[in-house]
Design a protein around this motif. Structure first.
Motif, PDB file in Angstrom:
ATOM      1  N   GLU A 348      -9.325  -1.025  -3.662  1.00 39.04           N
ATOM      2  CA  GLU A 348      -8.483  -1.638  -2.775  1.00 39.04           C
ATOM      3  C   GLU A 348      -7.254  -0.525  -2.831  1.00 39.04           C
ATOM      4  O   GLU A 348      -6.576  -0.353  -1.583  1.00 39.04           O
ATOM      5  CB  GLU A 348      -7.819  -2.867  -3.248  1.00 39.04           C
ATOM      6  CG  GLU A 348      -8.916  -4.104  -3.299  1.00 39.04           C
ATOM      7  CD  GLU A 348      -8.617  -5.464  -3.680  1.00 39.04           C
ATOM      8  OE1 GLU A 348      -7.194  -5.310  -4.225  1.00 39.04           O
ATOM      9  OE2 GLU A 348      -9.267  -6.482  -3.875  1.00 39.04           O
ATOM     10  N   ALA A 349      -6.696   0.017  -3.832  1.00 38.38           N
ATOM     11  CA  ALA A 349      -5.523   1.052  -3.918  1.00 38.38           C
ATOM     12  C   ALA A 349      -5.923   2.118  -2.878  1.00 38.38           C
ATOM     13  O   ALA A 349      -5.021   2.605  -2.216  1.00 38.38           O
ATOM     14  CB  ALA A 349      -5.262   1.237  -5.326  1.00 38.38           C
ATOM     15  N   VAL A 350      -7.102   2.492  -2.989  1.00 39.91           N
ATOM     16  CA  VAL A 350      -7.539   3.897  -2.474  1.00 39.91           C
ATOM     17  C   VAL A 350      -7.697   3.563  -0.716  1.00 39.91           C
ATOM     18  O   VAL A 350      -7.049   4.360   0.220  1.00 39.91           O
ATOM     19  CB  VAL A 350      -8.815   4.313  -2.675  1.00 39.91           C
ATOM     20  CG1 VAL A 350      -9.226   5.242  -2.002  1.00 39.91           C
ATOM     21  CG2 VAL A 350      -8.994   4.851  -4.061  1.00 39.91           C
ATOM     22  N   TYR A 351      -8.110   2.339  -0.400  1.00 40.80           N
ATOM     23  CA  TYR A 351      -8.061   1.740   0.896  1.00 40.80           C
ATOM     24  C   TYR A 351      -6.748   1.653   1.275  1.00 40.80           C
ATOM     25  O   TYR A 351      -6.638   2.006   2.606  1.00 40.80           O
ATOM     26  CB  TYR A 351      -9.025   0.153   0.821  1.00 40.80           C
ATOM     27  CG  TYR A 351      -8.931  -0.373   2.065  1.00 40.80           C
ATOM     28  CD1 TYR A 351      -9.829  -0.259   3.050  1.00 40.80           C
ATOM     29  CD2 TYR A 351      -7.666  -1.225   2.490  1.00 40.80           C
ATOM     30  CE1 TYR A 351      -9.758  -1.158   4.231  1.00 40.80           C
ATOM     31  CE2 TYR A 351      -7.745  -1.776   3.658  1.00 40.80           C
ATOM     32  CZ  TYR A 351      -8.815  -1.775   4.637  1.00 40.80           C
ATOM     33  OH  TYR A 351      -8.650  -2.493   5.870  1.00 40.80           O
ATOM     34  N   MET A 352      -5.784   0.900   0.879  1.00 44.39           N
ATOM     35  CA  MET A 352      -4.540   0.929   1.181  1.00 44.39           C
ATOM     36  C   MET A 352      -3.742   2.193   1.543  1.00 44.39           C
ATOM     37  O   MET A 352      -3.420   2.433   2.518  1.00 44.39           O
ATOM     38  CB  MET A 352      -3.798  -0.252   0.279  1.00 44.39           C
ATOM     39  CG  MET A 352      -4.260  -1.352   0.321  1.00 44.39           C
ATOM     40  SD  MET A 352      -4.330  -2.490   1.779  1.00 44.39           S
ATOM     41  CE  MET A 352      -2.537  -2.451   2.094  1.00 44.39           C
ATOM     42  N   ILE A 353      -3.874   3.031   0.586  1.00 44.75           N
ATOM     43  CA  ILE A 353      -2.945   4.495   0.510  1.00 44.75           C
ATOM     44  C   ILE A 353      -3.701   5.250   1.606  1.00 44.75           C
ATOM     45  O   ILE A 353      -2.868   5.924   2.397  1.00 44.75           O
ATOM     46  CB  ILE A 353      -3.104   4.956  -0.786  1.00 44.75           C
ATOM     47  CG1 ILE A 353      -2.166   4.109  -1.726  1.00 44.75           C
ATOM     48  CG2 ILE A 353      -2.672   6.415  -0.791  1.00 44.75           C
ATOM     49  CD1 ILE A 353      -2.167   4.590  -3.197  1.00 44.75           C
ATOM     50  N   ALA A 354      -5.015   5.448   1.484  1.00 44.87           N
ATOM     51  CA  ALA A 354      -5.636   6.328   2.558  1.00 44.87           C
ATOM     52  C   ALA A 354      -5.448   5.659   3.931  1.00 44.87           C
ATOM     53  O   ALA A 354      -5.082   6.511   4.929  1.00 44.87           O
ATOM     54  CB  ALA A 354      -7.294   6.431   2.269  1.00 44.87           C
ATOM     55  N   GLY A 355      -5.636   4.407   4.121  1.00 46.79           N
ATOM     56  CA  GLY A 355      -5.149   3.645   5.416  1.00 46.79           C
ATOM     57  C   GLY A 355      -3.830   3.998   5.892  1.00 46.79           C
ATOM     58  O   GLY A 355      -3.494   4.290   7.161  1.00 46.79           O
ATOM     59  N   PHE A 356      -2.851   3.866   5.161  1.00 50.52           N
ATOM     60  CA  PHE A 356      -1.739   4.136   5.343  1.00 50.52           C
ATOM     61  C   PHE A 356      -1.145   5.676   5.902  1.00 50.52           C
ATOM     62  O   PHE A 356      -0.581   5.710   6.674  1.00 50.52           O
ATOM     63  CB  PHE A 356      -0.609   3.548   4.336  1.00 50.52           C
ATOM     64  CG  PHE A 356      -0.223   2.009   4.529  1.00 50.52           C
ATOM     65  CD1 PHE A 356       0.834   1.848   5.548  1.00 50.52           C
ATOM     66  CD2 PHE A 356      -0.772   1.041   3.988  1.00 50.52           C
ATOM     67  CE1 PHE A 356       1.305   0.631   5.994  1.00 50.52           C
ATOM     68  CE2 PHE A 356      -0.443  -0.251   4.196  1.00 50.52           C
ATOM     69  CZ  PHE A 356       0.737  -0.462   5.168  1.00 50.52           C
ATOM     70  N   ILE A 357      -1.817   6.500   5.089  1.00 47.87           N
ATOM     71  CA  ILE A 357      -1.844   7.738   5.416  1.00 47.87           C
ATOM     72  C   ILE A 357      -2.138   8.124   6.825  1.00 47.87           C
ATOM     73  O   ILE A 357      -1.584   8.782   7.697  1.00 47.87           O
ATOM     74  CB  ILE A 357      -2.430   8.588   4.218  1.00 47.87           C
ATOM     75  CG1 ILE A 357      -1.508   8.520   2.932  1.00 47.87           C
ATOM     76  CG2 ILE A 357      -2.462  10.169   4.922  1.00 47.87           C
ATOM     77  CD1 ILE A 357      -2.270   9.290   1.798  1.00 47.87           C
ATOM     78  N   ILE A 358      -3.390   7.734   6.877  1.00 47.45           N
ATOM     79  CA  ILE A 358      -4.117   7.988   8.349  1.00 47.45           C
ATOM     80  C   ILE A 358      -3.230   7.547   9.467  1.00 47.45           C
ATOM     81  O   ILE A 358      -2.987   7.795  10.625  1.00 47.45           O
ATOM     82  CB  ILE A 358      -5.436   7.517   8.093  1.00 47.45           C
ATOM     83  CG1 ILE A 358      -6.401   8.403   7.434  1.00 47.45           C
ATOM     84  CG2 ILE A 358      -6.124   7.578   9.635  1.00 47.45           C
ATOM     85  CD1 ILE A 358      -7.668   7.832   7.008  1.00 47.45           C
ATOM     86  N   LEU A 359      -2.778   6.048   9.122  1.00 47.56           N
ATOM     87  CA  LEU A 359      -2.006   4.968   9.987  1.00 47.56           C
ATOM     88  C   LEU A 359      -0.833   5.985  10.470  1.00 47.56           C
ATOM     89  O   LEU A 359      -0.357   6.065  11.633  1.00 47.56           O
ATOM     90  CB  LEU A 359      -1.955   3.891   9.454  1.00 47.56           C
ATOM     91  CG  LEU A 359      -0.824   3.011  10.344  1.00 47.56           C
ATOM     92  CD1 LEU A 359      -1.373   2.541  11.625  1.00 47.56           C
ATOM     93  CD2 LEU A 359      -0.445   1.872   9.368  1.00 47.56           C
ATOM     94  N   GLY A 360      -0.031   6.497   9.279  1.00 48.96           N
ATOM     95  CA  GLY A 360       1.273   6.975   9.501  1.00 48.96           C
ATOM     96  C   GLY A 360       1.067   8.175  10.530  1.00 48.96           C
ATOM     97  O   GLY A 360       1.904   8.590  11.289  1.00 48.96           O
ATOM     98  N   VAL A 361       0.296   8.998  10.469  1.00 46.92           N
ATOM     99  CA  VAL A 361      -0.111  10.245  11.151  1.00 46.92           C
ATOM    100  C   VAL A 361      -0.258   9.996  12.438  1.00 46.92           C
ATOM    101  O   VAL A 361       0.224  10.672  13.601  1.00 46.92           O
ATOM    102  CB  VAL A 361      -1.326  11.222  10.408  1.00 46.92           C
ATOM    103  CG1 VAL A 361      -1.588  12.419  11.310  1.00 46.92           C
ATOM    104  CG2 VAL A 361      -0.714  11.964   9.084  1.00 46.92           C
ATOM    105  N   SER A 362      -1.234   8.950  12.830  1.00 49.45           N
ATOM    106  CA  SER A 362      -1.521   8.424  13.965  1.00 49.45           C
ATOM    107  C   SER A 362      -0.360   7.703  14.889  1.00 49.45           C
ATOM    108  O   SER A 362      -0.118   7.902  15.979  1.00 49.45           O
ATOM    109  CB  SER A 362      -2.979   7.941  14.190  1.00 49.45           C
ATOM    110  OG  SER A 362      -3.205   7.598  15.348  1.00 49.45           O
TER     111      SER A 362
END
Length: 441
Positions: A348-362
Motif C-alpha cells: 500500500e505504501a509503495v502504491y501510494m508513494i509511486a502513485g503520487f509521484i506519477i500524479l505530481g509530474v502529470s
C-alpha cells in the motif's frame, strides 16, 4: 517575469477595481493561487473522506457497507455534474458585476454549503430528507466551485517568462496535496482521539466547520488581489476577459472537446490514489483508518515534490511531451497498481508513494496544458469549461466506477479503468498536436 511590482493610473476600470493605486507582484498572485486552491481542495477532501468513513453509516444505514459507500460516491459525483452549470451562472455574474462580486458569491456559497453539511441530521433522525438535503448541499458545492474560477492560473502562466512557464503553471496544482494533507491529518486526529460513537455523532462535523473558516481566509486573500486596479490592468493587457459560454463553444468547440481529455489520465489517477484506496482499505481490510490517512499524507508530500519537478521538466521538454510521458507512466502504473494495493502494508505504501509521484509530474502541468490550448482572449472562459469537463469525465465518477468494478471483478478491473483514462489522454494529445491547437503545442 519581472518580480518588481508596477503601478498604472486608474481609468475606465470595472466595478471591482479600487480608486487608488495598488501594486501586485508575481509573488502576490502565486500566494493567492495557492491559498485559493488549497481551500477548495480542503473542502473537496473533507467531503471525500467523509463519503467513505461517515456518510455510509449516517445516511445509508439500511444498506450493506459496500452499497452504502457506492451511494455516497453517487452524491460525491453530483458536484462535478453541477460544476459546468456553476461556471455558466457565475460567468454571467462576472461579465455583469465583475470578478469581486462573482468570487465573493461563489466562495460564500461554497462555505455555507460546506458548513451546512456538518449540521445535517442523520437518517435515523429525519429519514430520507437527510439524503435529499445532503444532495442539495453537494450540488451547491459544485455550483460554487464552477464560480470560484478566478483566472489567476492563466494570468500567472501568461505573465511568466517563456522559459519558466512550466514552473509557474505548476503553482496552482500545489493546492491539491496541501488540501489533502490538512484534511487527512485532521480526520486522522479526530478518529484516533474519539470513540467511534462520538466521532460518528459529532466529531466528524468539525472538519466541515474548519472548512468554512478556511474559506473566509481564502476569500480575503484572493480579494486582496482581485479587487485592485492592477489586477484588472493585468487581465485587460492580456485580453483575459470572460466571454459567454455560447461564444466560447462556437469559436473553440473542438478545442474544448479534445482539451477535456488532455488531463483525463491525471484526474483519474488523482482519485485512484486519494478517495478510492481509502474506500478499499476501509471496506476490505482490517487496517485502521488513522494509519492509512497518515500514509496518504506522507505520500502527498512526495506529490508536492513531484509537482515542483514537473515545472522544471516542462520547461526543458514542453507541456505536451511531459503529459504524454506522464500518460505512459500512468498506463504502466495501472498494470501494477492492483498488485501493490492488494499487498497490504508495504504494498500500500509503495502504491501510494509511486502513485503520487506519477500524479505530481502529470497533474502539475494539467492546468497549464489546458490554458495553452486557447488564444489569450478566450483563455479565461475556455480554461474554466475544459477544467469542468475534465474533472467530470476523469474524476467525478472515478471513485464510484473503480469501487463498483472492484466489487464486481476484483482490483484488476480498477486498473483497467485507470488504463482507459491514460489511453484517452494519449489520443487527445495526438489529436491536439495534429490539429495544432495552441502555440505551445
Amino acid at each position: 517575469m519581472n518580480s518588481s511590482p508596477v503601478t498604472h493610473p486608474v481609468e475606465d476600470l470595472p466595478p471591482e477595481a479600487e480608486t487608488h493605486e495598488h501594486t501586485i507582484s508575481p509573488s502576490d498572485v502565486a500566494v493567492g493561487v495557492i491559498i485559493g486552491r488549497s481551500s477548495e481542495f480542503f473542502d473537496f477532501f473533507v467531503f471525500a473522506i467523509a463519503s467513505v468513513i461517515v456518510f455510509p453509516m449516517r445516511y445509508f444505514p439500511f444498506e450493506t457497507p459496500l452499497r452504502a459507500t457506492l451511494w455516497s460516491f453517487v452524491i460525491f459525483a453530483l458536484a462535478f455534474v453541477a460544476r459546468p452549470l456553476g461556471t455558466a451562472i457565475f460567468t454571467a455574474i462576472d461579465r455583469r458585476h465583475g470578478k469581486s462580486v462573482k468570487l465573493t458569491l461563489a466562495l460564500l456559497l461554497l462555505g455555507s454549503s460546506t458548513v451546512a453539511m456538518g449540521l445535517v441530521p442523520s437518517y435515523e433522525s429525519i429519514g430520507a430528507a437527510s439524503i435529499a438535503v445532503l444532495c442539495i448541499l453537494r450540488i451547491g458545492q459544485g455550483l460554487a466551485l464552477g464560480g470560484a474560477w478566478d483566472g489567476l492560473p492563466s494570468l500567472l502562466a501568461l505573465s511568466a517568462p517563456k522559459d519558466k512557464r512550466g514552473f509557474y503553471a505548476m503553482v496552482p496544482q500545489l493546492g491539491a496535496p496541501v488540501g489533502l494533507i490538512v484534511a487527512s491529518l485532521l480526520f486522522a486526529y479526530l478518529v484516533s482521539q474519539l470513540s467511534e460513537a462520538d466521532f460518528l455523532d459529532w466529531g466528524w462535523r468539525y472538519p466541515f466547520f474548519v472548512a468554512f473558516a478556511i474559506n473566509v481566509v481564502a476569500l480575503f486573500a484572493r480579494l486582496r488581489i482581485v479587487a485592485t486596479p492592477e489586477y484588472t490592468r493585468m487581465f485587460q493587457s492580456r485580453e483575459l476577459e470572460p466571454i459567454s459560454l455560447r461564444n466560447a463553444i462556437t469559436n473553440d468547440g473542438w478545442t474544448i472537446l479534445i482539451g477535456a481529455f488532455v488531463p483525463l489520465a491525471s484526474f483519474a489517477l488523482f482519485h485512484m490514489v486519494t478517495v478510492f484506496p481509502l474506500s478499499w482499505v476501509f471496506l476490505y481490510t482490517e487496517e485502521s483508518v488513522t494509519s492509512f490517512l497518515i500514509i496518504e499524507s506522507v505520500a502527498a508530500l512526495f506529490g508536492i515534490a513531484a509537482i515542483i519537478l514537473s515545472g522544471l521538466l516542462a520547461d526543458l521538454i514542453g507541456h505536451r511531451k511531459l503529459l504524454f510521458r506522464g500518460a505512459i507512466a500512468i498506463a504502466a502504473f495501472s498494470v501494477v497498481a492492483p498488485l501493490l494495493l492488494s499487498g497490504r502494508g508495504f504494498g500500500e505504501a509503495v502504491y501510494m508513494i509511486a502513485g503520487f509521484i506519477i500524479l505530481g509530474v502529470s497533474f502539475g502541468q494539467s492546468s497549464g496544458a489546458v490554458a495553452s490550448l486557447f488564444p489569450p482572449r478566450r483563455r479565461y472562459t475556455g480554461s474554466a469549461i475544459v477544467s469542468d469537463l475534465a474533472w467530470l469525465f476523469g474524476a467525478g465518477f472515478a471513485p464510484l466506477a473503480a469501487l463498483a468494478l472492484t466489487a464486481w471483478g476484483g482490483l484488476m478491473l480498477s486498473g483497467l479503468y485507470l488504463l482507459s483514462g491514460a489511453v484517452a489522454t494519449i489520443l487527445a494529445l495526438w489529436l491536439a498536436r495534429r490539429l495544432e491547437f495552441g502555440a505551445s503545442w
